[in-house]
Design a protein around this motif. Structure first.
Motif, PDB file in Angstrom:
ATOM      1  N   GLU A  79       1.852   5.361  -0.734  1.00  0.00           N
ATOM      2  CA  GLU A  79       1.367   6.741  -0.862  1.00  0.00           C
ATOM      3  C   GLU A  79       2.200   7.482  -1.898  1.00  0.00           C
ATOM      4  O   GLU A  79       1.745   8.408  -2.541  1.00  0.00           O
ATOM      5  CB  GLU A  79       1.436   7.441   0.482  1.00  0.00           C
ATOM      6  CG  GLU A  79       0.443   6.830   1.475  1.00  0.00           C
ATOM      7  CD  GLU A  79       0.478   7.461   2.849  1.00  0.00           C
ATOM      8  OE1 GLU A  79       1.548   7.975   3.256  1.00  0.00           O
ATOM      9  OE2 GLU A  79      -0.558   7.431   3.522  1.00  0.00           O
ATOM     10  N   TYR A 119      -0.993  -1.214  -4.551  1.00  0.00           N
ATOM     11  CA  TYR A 119      -2.051  -0.201  -4.651  1.00  0.00           C
ATOM     12  C   TYR A 119      -1.378   1.109  -4.314  1.00  0.00           C
ATOM     13  O   TYR A 119      -0.721   1.211  -3.279  1.00  0.00           O
ATOM     14  CB  TYR A 119      -3.156  -0.515  -3.640  1.00  0.00           C
ATOM     15  CG  TYR A 119      -4.301   0.490  -3.581  1.00  0.00           C
ATOM     16  CD1 TYR A 119      -5.470   0.275  -4.306  1.00  0.00           C
ATOM     17  CD2 TYR A 119      -4.205   1.636  -2.799  1.00  0.00           C
ATOM     18  CE1 TYR A 119      -6.522   1.183  -4.246  1.00  0.00           C
ATOM     19  CE2 TYR A 119      -5.252   2.549  -2.740  1.00  0.00           C
ATOM     20  CZ  TYR A 119      -6.404   2.317  -3.461  1.00  0.00           C
ATOM     21  OH  TYR A 119      -7.443   3.221  -3.399  1.00  0.00           O
ATOM     22  N   LYS A 120      -1.500   2.099  -5.176  1.00  0.00           N
ATOM     23  CA  LYS A 120      -0.842   3.380  -4.889  1.00  0.00           C
ATOM     24  C   LYS A 120      -1.831   4.525  -4.935  1.00  0.00           C
ATOM     25  O   LYS A 120      -2.568   4.692  -5.899  1.00  0.00           O
ATOM     26  CB  LYS A 120       0.277   3.645  -5.890  1.00  0.00           C
ATOM     27  CG  LYS A 120       1.039   4.924  -5.548  1.00  0.00           C
ATOM     28  CD  LYS A 120       2.011   5.356  -6.616  1.00  0.00           C
ATOM     29  CE  LYS A 120       2.346   6.830  -6.422  1.00  0.00           C
ATOM     30  NZ  LYS A 120       1.257   7.749  -6.758  1.00  0.00           N
ATOM     31  N   PHE A 133       0.873  -1.174   0.000  1.00  0.00           N
ATOM     32  CA  PHE A 133       0.000   0.000   0.000  1.00  0.00           C
ATOM     33  C   PHE A 133       0.906   1.217   0.000  1.00  0.00           C
ATOM     34  O   PHE A 133       1.599   1.482   0.982  1.00  0.00           O
ATOM     35  CB  PHE A 133      -0.911  -0.011   1.233  1.00  0.00           C
ATOM     36  CG  PHE A 133      -1.968   1.071   1.229  1.00  0.00           C
ATOM     37  CD1 PHE A 133      -3.281   0.781   0.860  1.00  0.00           C
ATOM     38  CD2 PHE A 133      -1.657   2.380   1.580  1.00  0.00           C
ATOM     39  CE1 PHE A 133      -4.254   1.772   0.851  1.00  0.00           C
ATOM     40  CE2 PHE A 133      -2.625   3.378   1.564  1.00  0.00           C
ATOM     41  CZ  PHE A 133      -3.935   3.071   1.201  1.00  0.00           C
TER      42      PHE A 133
END
Lengths: 696, 696
Positions: B223, B248-249, B221
Motif C-alpha cells: 500500500e 504490486y503497489k 502487495f
C-alpha cells in the motif's frame, strides 16, 4: 426485418446452407462447420459441396452448387482464393442472397491479391448476392444452433444463446470471445467474422442487427477503422433503440498499428483518429480485452440514449480496503473520478453507522459483510445525486459465502444509477449469482474500471455531418495569401500582409514592421525548408536584402521554382502559439486537430483530435485538454490568453469540412498566434489543399 | 534457519499456538483460525484462550496465556485494541517469540491510536517477543497446514502448498491472492498480512524467508513504502539466491495514494518515489493484479541474478493474428519492444516454411496448429540472440485440443530464454497443462505483457548506498552564496556572483552585467515570492535602484526580515534549463530528481526520479528520458546542448546524499542552465537544507 436486410436473414436465420469445400477429414478446419451444425442441432437443410467425395461426414456430397435441389440462403465457400471466384459466380447466377468467403489472398498489397479483388468485385457488382469476407472465419447464431464457422472454439457445448451481437474484424477473436463468454455466462445472439469487408461492412451488418428485437447489445473487435459512414448509421440506430456498443480496437501502439496494415491491407490509421471516430460515434472503447464482454451488462444498465460526462464520478464501496483501493487506482488511471459522498450522503451513511470521511473509497470494513450494512449503504449511494455510477467491492467472504456476500448487491435492483461489482477473491459462484441476477460483475479490477469509465463517459453519437464528396482530379494548393483569404471569409484573422512584386519592391514597408518576408507560391507547402522565409525585417532596405536572400536560397534548393511573388507580413506579438488543422482522413472522414505550437508539444503529443465539424462546447473542451495552454488559462499566475477566440477559430476551421463548393483535403494554420484575453487570435502561416467539387 | 530468524520459525512452523479471543460462534471472524487449523490438519498444539468459555469449537478453552501447560511459539491475539496490550505484555513475560495482533486502532493520526502505539512499543522494547501487526489478518503456511488467519477465503480446500511467499500490507489481499492462486494452480509457501509493521517489517519477514530453501519466489502487495533499509537487505539476499520478487503497489493515482494515508497512517509517498525505490531494489513492479501471481513462473524462468534492459526485446509468435496483436499492443504500451526476427532468424524460419517479413508478430496462421511448425519456430526464436524473451500465443484450438495446441510449447523446455504463453480463448485445461509442466501461462494479454515487461526490464538491486543518518535538531538552511560554495566543492559551477553590502554598494558592477540582484538570506527559501529578485540590471545605478526595490518589497512582504546582504550575479545565456534536486524522502531515503525547467515540464511531469546517489550511466539514462531535452540532443535540428555536463551534475548532486559530515535534507539547483555542447552547465539559483550530523 426490412427488405433491405435480406442478407441479415440469410446470415442469422437461413433455412438452407451449402458448404462448398467441406472436408470429410475430421480435424481439418473445413470439416468443422458441418460437425458444428450437427452438434448444435441446427434444424435447417445443409448441402456439403465437394466434387471429390460421395459423402462428407455421412451427408450426401454434391458436386456443384448449380445441381442442388434447393437454392441455399447462405453459402459458406471454403475453397482457396482462386477456385472460390467460380463459387461466387455460381452464387450470383443462382441468386443466393449471401456468400461467406473463407479464403484470404484478396489484399491490395500484393498484385495477385489486387487482381482477385478486382475480379471478385466485378462478379458481385449489381447482383442480388451479398458477400461476407473474404478472409471471414464465418458466423454463429446461437439461438438457431447455426454454427457456420471454421473456428476451433465453437465445439463448445456451453455456448449460450443471448442478446450480445459480436462483430469482429479478426476471425480468431470470435473464438476467443465465444469461449470466454461461455465461461462468464454471457449469452450471444450472433458472432460474425467480417474479414476484409469487400462488400458487407461491419457497420452495415451491425446496422441490420439493431433492428433485430433479439439483439440487446454489441461487442466490436476492430483491427482498424473502415466504413465510417456505415458505422455512423449503425451508431445512430443503436442509440435510438438504446442498444449499447462496446468496442475494443487494436493498434493503440505503433507496432500493432503496423500489423493491422499488413494483416488486412487497410490503411493504418493514426490511433488518435480512430479514437476520435469511436468517441464521435458514441461507442464505449475499452482497452482491457475481457471488458468487451464483462462490460455488456453494465452498459445495458447504464442506458444508451444519451452520453455521459467526460470524467464520470464513481462511488466505490467495499468491505475490503485493499480491494476497493485497487478499483480506485484503476478508475483514476483511466480518467474516471473516484470520489467521496456529499455531506448530505455522508450524513445519511452515518445514520446507519457507516463512516465515510469524504474519501474516494467508502470502506465498510468487516461490518459491511452484514447484509443490512451493505444493502443500506448501497441504497443510499445509489440514490445520491453526486455519483454517475457505483462499484460494490465484496471481499474474501464472497468465495465461500457467495449468497451472503452478494445478496445485498443483487437486492439493489431498481435504481436508475448503474451498479457494477468487482469481486476481490476468485469466487466463480459469486460471479455467477450476480450475473444470473442481471448484476454486472467483474473478475478483475482492471476490466471493471475500464468498462465503467468507458461506458459512463461515452457521448451521444452525432448525426451525419458531411455529405460524401466525390474526390477526383488533381488537388489544388492555395498559396498563403489565398489561404488567408479563404480563412478570412470564415472568420479567421491573419496578421497584416501585402503581396509584393520582387522586381518592383515598394519604397517603404507596405505593412507595419518588423515584418516577415516569404516566398508566395502555390507550388510549395513548406517554404522554410527552401530557405524562402526571412524574419525580423525592419525597413525597405531590409526587404530588398531579404528578397535577394530568398532568391539565392531558392536558386539552390528549388531551381525551377519561380520567385515572382513575395508576401510581406507584420510580425505581431503573442502570448502563445497553436496549430489548428483540418484533414480529410481516408477512413474516418474530416478530422480537426488542435495542438500547442512548438517542438515540445509535438514531443509530448499534446493535442486534441475530433471528427469535424465541432461545436463551440467541443472546441472549448479540446482547447482545455491541452496541457501547454494551461498557463494561458491562469495556471501559476500565467497571463490570460484568448483561449475563447482560439476555440472559435477551431470551430471555424472545423466547419471548412462542409464548405459547399470544394472538398478540403487539408487546411492548416500553423502557427495561430494567441493574443491576450480579448485580443483574439491571428494566423501567421496557413495552407489549404482541396479538390474542386466536380459538380461545380 | 539462523538464530536471528527465530520469529520466522514461529511464524511459519510453530509447534504450539495460542488463539487469544477465539470465538465459539461459527461465522465470526475470530472463530476462523481454529476452524482452519482443524480443517487443514495442522498437527501442532493449539490453545484457545477465552475466559468467558469452557470450550471453543470443542477445544478446551483456557482463561489466560499465563496458565497454559506449554509456552506457545506463536500467539494470535484477536481481542480489541485496548485489551490486546495486556495479552502482548503476557507474551513478553512468557518469552513467546511471536505475537500477531489483529486489532486496529494503533494509527498515529488519532490521539488514542498514538497513545496505544506508544504503549505497545514500550511493552515489547528490548524483549524477546517480536510482533506482527497490529492490524494483521494473520498468516498461513500451507505445507504445514498452518492457517492462522481470520480471512474468510482460507476455508478453501484447494489451497496448494508450493514455493510462492506472499507478503501483503493489505489483509484482504492475502485472501484474494490465496483464492486466485488456488484457481491458477499456484502453490504457496506462506501468505502473511503484515499490518502496520510496528515491529516486524515486511522487509525483515521476507529477508528471513529468502533463507528458507522451500521458498522459491515472492509476491508483494504494497500500500506504501516503509522500511527501505530492510527492503534492501531482502532484495539483495533474494538476488544472491536468484529468488524473484514481483511487487504490486497501490497508490498509482493521487486518489489511491490518499487512501493509503488514511488507511495505514503512513505518509503517502509520491508514487514516482516508490517506483524509483522498487526499481532500485530490482523488484519487478506489475500494475495488473493477476500478474503478481501469473508472473511468478515467468520470473523464475528469467533467472534473477542480474537485471535486464530498459526496453526488453520480445518475440511474439502466434497461430492467431488477432490474439498475437493484442499482446503486441499491450507489450508496447508498457515499454517493451515487440520486434521481428533478425535476417538470420528470418532465414532459419523460412527454411521451415514460416514467413516473418520483419514484423513485430510472427503469425504462423492456421499452419501453426501443426506440432512441427510451432515447435520448430519456437526452437528457432528461443535460440535467436536478438530476443530477451518469447511469448507464444496459441489460438482457439487450445480450448478443445489443449494437448495439441500447447504440447509444442511444453516441449520447448531447456532453452535459456524465458518463454511465456498467452492462451487466447478461455481454455482452463490448456492453462493447467502448461502450468503443470512448469510453463508460464497467462489468461489475459494485459497480465502477460505486464509481467513479461516488468520481469525482463528489472534491474539488479544496488548495494546499500547510504548509512542511516541520525536526524535531529533544527535543520540549517544555507543561503544562496553558501549553497553555491558547497555545490562548487562538488564540481557544480555557478554563474559569476559577488556578495554586496546594501548600505555600501560598489561604484561599478562587481561581475559582468547584465546582472540579477537578489536578497541573500539564510531565512527564506523562496526569494521571488517576496519580491526580492530584480533581473536585467545593467550598471551601478541600476544596482542601487534594484536594492531600493528589494528593500521596499521586503518591507511589505516580510517586515522582520533583514536586508543586510545582496547577491549580484551575472546573467549568462543558455540553450535550456534544468532542475536538479536531491531530497531526503522519509520512506525511501535520498532521492535525486532531474526535470526540464519551466511550467510546461511541470505540467507534463517531465522528470526522472532515482534513489541517490546515481552513477554516470544512470544519470545519462535519466537525462535521456526527459522529453523536453530531446531538442538539445539534436531532435528536429535543435542546437546541441551540454547534456553530458548535465548528467555529470546529476551525479554530483546525487552524491551529496553521502556527504560525510552532514545529512542533506534538500539540495536543489533551479535553474541549472545548460550551455552549448562542451560549454558545461551553470547554476543560477540554489538552495541547500541539512541537519548537522550530531557526531560532528
Amino acid at each position: 426485418m426490412t427488405a433491405g436486410h435480406a442478407f441479415y436473414d440469410a446470415l442469422t436465420r437461413p433455412t438452407c446452407v451449402a458448404l462448398v469445400g467441406a472436408s470429410d477429414t475430421a480435424g481439418k478446419a473445413t470439416s468443422r462447420p458441418l460437425a458444428y451444425l450437427t452438434q448444435h442441432g441446427w434444424p435447417g437443410t445443409v448441402f456439403p459441396v465437394n466434387p471429390r467425395r460421395e459423402t462428407v461426414a455421412g451427408f450426401r456430397s454434391w458436386p456443384a452448387l448449380t445441381g442442388l435441389p434447393q437454392r441455399p440462403d447462405h453459402v459458406f465457400a471454403m475453397t482457396g482464393a482462386d477456385l472460390v471466384l467460380d463459387t461466387i459466380a455460381e452464387c450470383v447466377e443462382l441468386g443466393v442472397p449471401l456468400v461467406t468467403v473463407l479464403a484470404d489472398g484478396f489484399v491490395d498489397t500484393d498484385p495477385k491479391g489486387a487482381e482477385r479483388r478486382h475480379r471478385l468485385k466485378s462478379i458481385i457488382e449489381g447482383s442480388a448476392t451479398r458477400l461476407l469476407g473474404p478472409s471471414s472465419l464465418g458466423t454463429a447464431s446461437l439461438a438457431q444452433g447455426l454454427v457456420l464457422t471454421a473456428n476451433a472454439a465453437f465445439a463448445d457445448p456451453q455456448l449460450q444463446p443471448g442478446g450480445v451481437f459480436v462483430a469482429s474484424q479478426s476471425g480468431s477473436a470470435i473464438g476467443a470471445l465465444a469461449s470466454r463468454g461461455a465461461e462468464m455466462g454471457v449469452g450471444f445472439h450472433t458472432l460474425v467474422s467480417t474479414g476484409n469487408q469487400l462488400d458487407l461492412s461491419l457497420g452495415e451488418i451491425c446496422r441490420a442487427a439493431v433492428d433485430d428485437p433479439q439483439v440487446g447489445s454489441f461487442a466490436l473487435f476492430l483491427e482498424n477503422i473502415t466504413g465510417a459512414d456505415s458505422l455512423r448509421d449503425f451508431a445512430l440506430a443503436a442509440a435510438r433503440r438504446a442498444k449499447p456498443v462496446i468496442a475494443y480496437k487494436l493498434g493503440r501502439s505503433a507496432e500493432a498499428a503496423r500489423l493491422a496494415v499488413s494483416h488486412t491491407g487497410a490503411l493504418a490509421g493514426d490511433d488518435a483518429v480512430a479514437d476520435a471516430l469511436l468517441d464521435d460515434l458514441g461507442f464505449a472503447r475499452v482497452t482491457v480485452f475481457e471488458a468487451l464482454l464483462e462490460g455488456q451488462q453494465f452498459a445495458r444498465d447504464a442506458g444508451w440514449r444519451s452520453g455521459g460526462p467526460t470524467r464520470p464520478r464513481i462511488c466505490v464501496l467495499s468491505t475490503t480496503g485493499g480491494g476497493g483501493a485497487m478499483v480506485v487506482d484503476c478508475l483514476a488511471e483511466r480518467g474516471g473520478q473516484p470520489c467521496g459522498p456529499s455531506p448530505e450522503t455522508a450524513r445519511r451513511l452515518a445514520e446507519i453507522g457507516v463512516a465515510s470521511a469524504g474519501e474516494a473509497l467508502i470502506d465498510l470494513t468487516l461490518a459491511g459483510t452484514r447484509y443490512e450494512v451493505m444493502k443500506g449503504a448501497l441504497d443510499i449511494v445509489l440514490s445520491a445525486p453526486e455519483f454517475d455510477a457505483v462499484v460494490a467491492v465484496p471481499g474474501s467472504s464472497a468465495r465461500f459465502h457467495p449468497d451472503l456476500a452478494v445478496k445485498p448487491i443483487i437486492d439493489c435492483g431498481g435504481h436508475a444509477k448503474p451498479l457494477a461489482a468487482f469481486v476481490v477473491p476468485a469466487a466463480p459462484d459469486a460471479l455467477q449469482l450476480l450475473r444470473d441476477s442481471g448484476v454486472s460483475a467483474f473478475r478483475t479490477p482492471e476490466a471493471c474500471a475500464d468498462a465503467v469509465v468507458a461506458v459512463c463517459s461515452r457521448r451521444s453519437p452525432r448525426r451525419h455531418i458531411t455529405t460524401h464528396r466525390q474526390l477526383s482530379g488533381p488537388p489544388v494548393l492555395l498559396d498563403e495569401a489565398a489561404s488567408y483569404e479563404l480563412l478570412g471569409r470564415h472568420g479567421i484573422h491573419s496578421a497584416p500582409h501585402s503581396v509584393a512584386n520582387p522586381d518592383d519592391l515598394p519604397d517603404a514597408l507596405p505593412v507595419p514592421g518588423p515584418v516577415a518576408v516569404k516566398l508566395l507560391s502555390d507550388e510549395v507547402a513548406h517554404k522554410s525548408d527552401l530557405g524562402a522565409v526571412v524574419l525580423g525585417v525592419a525597413d525597405a532596405a531590409g526587404l530588398a536584402a531579404a528578397v535577394a536572400t530568398i532568391r539565392n536560397n531558392v536558386a539552390v534548393s528549388a531551381p525551377h521554382l519561380p520567385v515572382d511573388r513575395i508576401l510581406v507580413q507584420s510580425m505581431v506579438g503573442a502570448l502563445g502559439e497553436a496549430l489548428v488543422g483540418l484533414r480529410l482522413d481516408p477512413d474516418a472522414g474530416p478530422v480537426v486537430v488542435v495542438a500547442a505550437g512548438g517542438v515540445l508539444a509535438e514531443l509530448h503529443r499534446d493535442r486534441a483530435v475530433r471528427i469535424a465539424p465541432v461545436d463551440l462546447a467541443t472546441a472549448r473542451e479540446m482547447v482545455g485538454s491541452i496541457v501547454a495552454f494551461r498557463p494561458l488559462a491562469g495556471y501559476r499566475g500565467g497571463e490570460l490568453g484568448d483561449l475563447e477566440a482560439l476555440a472559435h477559430a477551431v470551430v471555424a476551421i472545423s466547419k471548412l469540412a462542409s464548405t459547399p463548393d470544394l472538398a478540403i483535403l487539408e487546411a492548416e494554420v500553423n502557427p495561430l498566434l494567441i493574443g491576450k484575453a480579448g485580443a483574439g487570435v491571428c494566423a501567421v502561416d496557413a495552407l489549404v489543399r482541396y479538390l474542386p467539387d466536380p459538380r461545380t
